[in-house]
Motif scaffolding. Structure first.
Motif, PDB file in Angstrom:
ATOM      1  N   MET A  58     -30.637 -40.895 -35.459  1.00 48.38           N
ATOM      2  CA  MET A  58     -30.582 -40.463 -34.064  1.00 48.38           C
ATOM      3  C   MET A  58     -31.990 -40.480 -33.493  1.00 48.38           C
ATOM      4  N   PRO A  59     -32.114 -40.710 -32.195  1.00 49.87           N
ATOM      5  CA  PRO A  59     -33.439 -40.713 -31.576  1.00 49.87           C
ATOM      6  C   PRO A  59     -34.035 -39.308 -31.526  1.00 49.87           C
ATOM      7  N   LYS A  60     -35.353 -39.231 -31.378  1.00 46.35           N
ATOM      8  CA  LYS A  60     -36.120 -37.977 -31.266  1.00 46.35           C
ATOM      9  C   LYS A  60     -36.200 -37.233 -32.597  1.00 46.35           C
ATOM     10  N   MET A  61     -35.070 -36.988 -33.226  1.00 41.49           N
ATOM     11  CA  MET A  61     -35.056 -36.309 -34.527  1.00 41.49           C
ATOM     12  C   MET A  61     -33.840 -36.786 -35.310  1.00 41.49           C
ATOM     13  N   ASN A  62     -34.073 -37.329 -36.515  1.00 46.27           N
ATOM     14  CA  ASN A  62     -32.924 -37.788 -37.292  1.00 46.27           C
ATOM     15  C   ASN A  62     -32.330 -36.633 -38.102  1.00 46.27           C
ATOM     16  N   GLY A  63     -31.229 -36.927 -38.773  1.00 45.78           N
ATOM     17  CA  GLY A  63     -30.512 -35.874 -39.477  1.00 45.78           C
ATOM     18  C   GLY A  63     -31.325 -35.204 -40.574  1.00 45.78           C
ATOM     19  N   PHE A  64     -32.094 -35.987 -41.326  1.00 47.90           N
ATOM     20  CA  PHE A  64     -32.881 -35.408 -42.413  1.00 47.90           C
ATOM     21  C   PHE A  64     -34.027 -34.551 -41.878  1.00 47.90           C
ATOM     22  N   GLN A  65     -34.642 -34.982 -40.814  1.00 46.12           N
ATOM     23  CA  GLN A  65     -35.698 -34.174 -40.196  1.00 46.12           C
ATOM     24  C   GLN A  65     -35.129 -32.836 -39.722  1.00 46.12           C
ATOM     25  N   PHE A  66     -33.935 -32.898 -39.198  1.00 48.17           N
ATOM     26  CA  PHE A  66     -33.280 -31.671 -38.745  1.00 48.17           C
ATOM     27  C   PHE A  66     -33.017 -30.729 -39.919  1.00 48.17           C
ATOM     28  N   LEU A  67     -32.530 -31.267 -41.028  1.00 48.23           N
ATOM     29  CA  LEU A  67     -32.266 -30.446 -42.203  1.00 48.23           C
ATOM     30  C   LEU A  67     -33.543 -29.815 -42.741  1.00 48.23           C
ATOM     31  N   ARG A  68     -34.628 -30.566 -42.757  1.00 48.09           N
ATOM     32  CA  ARG A  68     -35.893 -30.035 -43.282  1.00 48.09           C
ATOM     33  C   ARG A  68     -36.500 -28.975 -42.373  1.00 48.09           C
ATOM     34  N   SER A  69     -36.272 -29.105 -41.076  1.00 47.84           N
ATOM     35  CA  SER A  69     -36.908 -28.179 -40.123  1.00 47.84           C
ATOM     36  C   SER A  69     -36.120 -26.891 -39.930  1.00 47.84           C
ATOM     37  N   ALA A  70     -34.831 -26.909 -40.277  1.00 44.96           N
ATOM     38  CA  ALA A  70     -33.976 -25.746 -40.033  1.00 44.96           C
ATOM     39  C   ALA A  70     -34.212 -24.665 -41.090  1.00 44.96           C
ATOM     40  N   VAL A  71     -34.277 -23.427 -40.639  1.00 42.44           N
ATOM     41  CA  VAL A  71     -34.472 -22.299 -41.545  1.00 42.44           C
ATOM     42  C   VAL A  71     -33.174 -21.959 -42.266  1.00 42.44           C
ATOM     43  N   LYS A  72     -32.097 -21.871 -41.522  1.00 41.87           N
ATOM     44  CA  LYS A  72     -30.798 -21.536 -42.105  1.00 41.87           C
ATOM     45  C   LYS A  72     -29.720 -22.302 -41.366  1.00 41.87           C
ATOM     46  N   LEU A  73     -28.901 -23.024 -42.130  1.00 43.91           N
ATOM     47  CA  LEU A  73     -27.842 -23.836 -41.529  1.00 43.91           C
ATOM     48  C   LEU A  73     -26.505 -23.535 -42.188  1.00 43.91           C
ATOM     49  N   PRO A  74     -25.410 -23.762 -41.462  1.00 44.04           N
ATOM     50  CA  PRO A  74     -24.089 -23.711 -42.105  1.00 44.04           C
ATOM     51  C   PRO A  74     -23.921 -24.939 -42.995  1.00 44.04           C
ATOM     52  N   MET A  75     -22.747 -25.128 -43.557  1.00 46.76           N
ATOM     53  CA  MET A  75     -22.493 -26.295 -44.398  1.00 46.76           C
ATOM     54  C   MET A  75     -22.626 -27.577 -43.576  1.00 46.76           C
ATOM     55  N   VAL A  76     -23.059 -28.640 -44.247  1.00 45.33           N
ATOM     56  CA  VAL A  76     -23.298 -29.923 -43.567  1.00 45.33           C
ATOM     57  C   VAL A  76     -22.609 -31.058 -44.312  1.00 45.33           C
ATOM     58  N   ILE A  77     -21.879 -31.881 -43.565  1.00 42.65           N
ATOM     59  CA  ILE A  77     -21.376 -33.161 -44.057  1.00 42.65           C
ATOM     60  C   ILE A  77     -22.081 -34.241 -43.264  1.00 42.65           C
ATOM     61  N   MET A  78     -22.790 -35.130 -43.947  1.00 44.15           N
ATOM     62  CA  MET A  78     -23.558 -36.163 -43.262  1.00 44.15           C
ATOM     63  C   MET A  78     -22.695 -37.389 -43.005  1.00 44.15           C
ATOM     64  N   THR A  79     -22.951 -38.050 -41.879  1.00 45.50           N
ATOM     65  CA  THR A  79     -22.229 -39.272 -41.517  1.00 45.50           C
ATOM     66  C   THR A  79     -23.245 -40.338 -41.120  1.00 45.50           C
ATOM     67  N   THR A  80     -23.106 -41.534 -41.673  1.00 46.94           N
ATOM     68  CA  THR A  80     -24.038 -42.612 -41.351  1.00 46.94           C
ATOM     69  C   THR A  80     -23.457 -43.951 -41.763  1.00 46.94           C
ATOM     70  N   ALA A  81     -24.011 -45.006 -41.205  1.00 47.66           N
ATOM     71  CA  ALA A  81     -23.590 -46.363 -41.573  1.00 47.66           C
ATOM     72  C   ALA A  81     -24.386 -46.881 -42.761  1.00 47.66           C
ATOM     73  N   TYR A  82     -25.320 -46.072 -43.260  1.00 51.73           N
ATOM     74  CA  TYR A  82     -26.230 -46.538 -44.309  1.00 51.73           C
ATOM     75  C   TYR A  82     -26.019 -45.743 -45.599  1.00 51.73           C
ATOM     76  N   GLY A  83     -25.396 -46.377 -46.577  1.00 53.17           N
ATOM     77  CA  GLY A  83     -25.094 -45.712 -47.829  1.00 53.17           C
ATOM     78  C   GLY A  83     -26.304 -45.390 -48.676  1.00 53.17           C
ATOM     79  N   GLU A  84     -27.436 -46.061 -48.438  1.00 50.71           N
ATOM     80  CA  GLU A  84     -28.615 -45.850 -49.279  1.00 50.71           C
ATOM     81  C   GLU A  84     -29.234 -44.458 -49.093  1.00 50.71           C
ATOM     82  N   TYR A  85     -28.815 -43.743 -48.056  1.00 52.93           N
ATOM     83  CA  TYR A  85     -29.358 -42.397 -47.829  1.00 52.93           C
ATOM     84  C   TYR A  85     -28.574 -41.320 -48.576  1.00 52.93           C
TER      85      TYR A  85
END
Length: 238
Positions: A58-85
């Motif tokens: 995603m532009p501005k902030m990708n999903g991994f950047q969001f996960l690293r920056s968040a202090v506390k998050l609920p459960m996460v299921i990631m979605t992407t077209a790139y299996g290598e991640y």
């Protein structure tokens, strides 16, 4: 048990597909959507989110950047077209990783993992209070059902009908799946197609239970267990 979901994805088509999939799961409800993580931050606490479907690219902030920056998050299921991640995603303790395009079956499998994890966390919590109700999805709405108001449940193929003191709810759910939501000290399966609230039994005649004016037959293979539970408990109305 209902999980409140948030979709974070910059693609409208992807958000629409996830919304349609969420509507197919009786234990999920969509509480909000966001085009990027920056817009999602305030929604997570405001909407009391249980599960996030998070895109990676995603532009501005990708999903991994969001996960690293968040202090506390609920459960996460990631979605992407790139299996290598995927490996990186699992290293960050996401519940599952869906590679686009993914099927409804694969989506439901990932969502069930989230539900199972949520239930385990609830059971392990010392602060957990016993609930007096549960929620089901019926006619596009989330309905609250009080255990004390639920008289009996009737199975019909992949649907069940919940008969309460005030209304009837038809829900896309198996009787086995619903039985797992019910407290065992109050509800018992009396027939392959029926679960009854034992506190609603006013009398028994032969193999017939009278519940709030409705008579239900006890299946032959269930009879001994039902009689044992009913007769040993404080279950009859006076």
């Amino acid at each position: 048990m209902i999980l409140k979901c948030l979709i974070i994805d910059d693609e409208p088509i992807a958000r629409k597909l996830l919304q349609e999939y969420i509507e197919e799961a009786d234990f999920l409800v969509l509480s909000g959507t966001a085009e990027n993580p920056l817009k999602a931050t305030g929604l997570i606490n405001k909407l009391d989110i249980d599960l996030i479907f998070l895109d990676v690219n995603m532009p501005k902030m990708n999903g991994f950047q969001f996960l690293r920056s968040a202090v506390k998050l609920p459960m996460v299921i990631m979605t992407t077209a790139y299996g290598e991640y995927a490996l990186e995603g699992f290293e960050m303790a996401v519940v599952d990783y869906l590679v686009k395009p993914f099927s409804l079956e694969r989506f439901l499998k990932a969502s069930q993992k989230a539900l199972d994890l949520y239930i385990l966390k609830q059971q392990a919590s010392p602060e957990k209070n016993e609930a007096d109700h549960f929620y089901v999805k019926c006619d596009g709405k989330i309905e609250r059902v009080q255990y004390d108001d639920l008289v009996y449940i009737e199975a019909m193929a992949n649907y069940v009908t919940l008969y309460t003191l005030n209304k009837k709810l038809i829900v896309y759910l198996t009787i086995k799946g619903l039985q797992e939501k019910l407290p065992v000290d109050k509800f018992i399966k009396v027939h392959k197609s029926y679960i009854v609230n034992t506190t609603m039994i006013s009398n028994i005649e032969g193999n017939m239970l009278n519940l709030n004016g409705t008579k239900i037959t006890v299946g032959q293979s269930f009879y001994d267990e039902v009689m044992d539970k009913v007769l040993k408990g404080r279950l009859f109305k006076r």
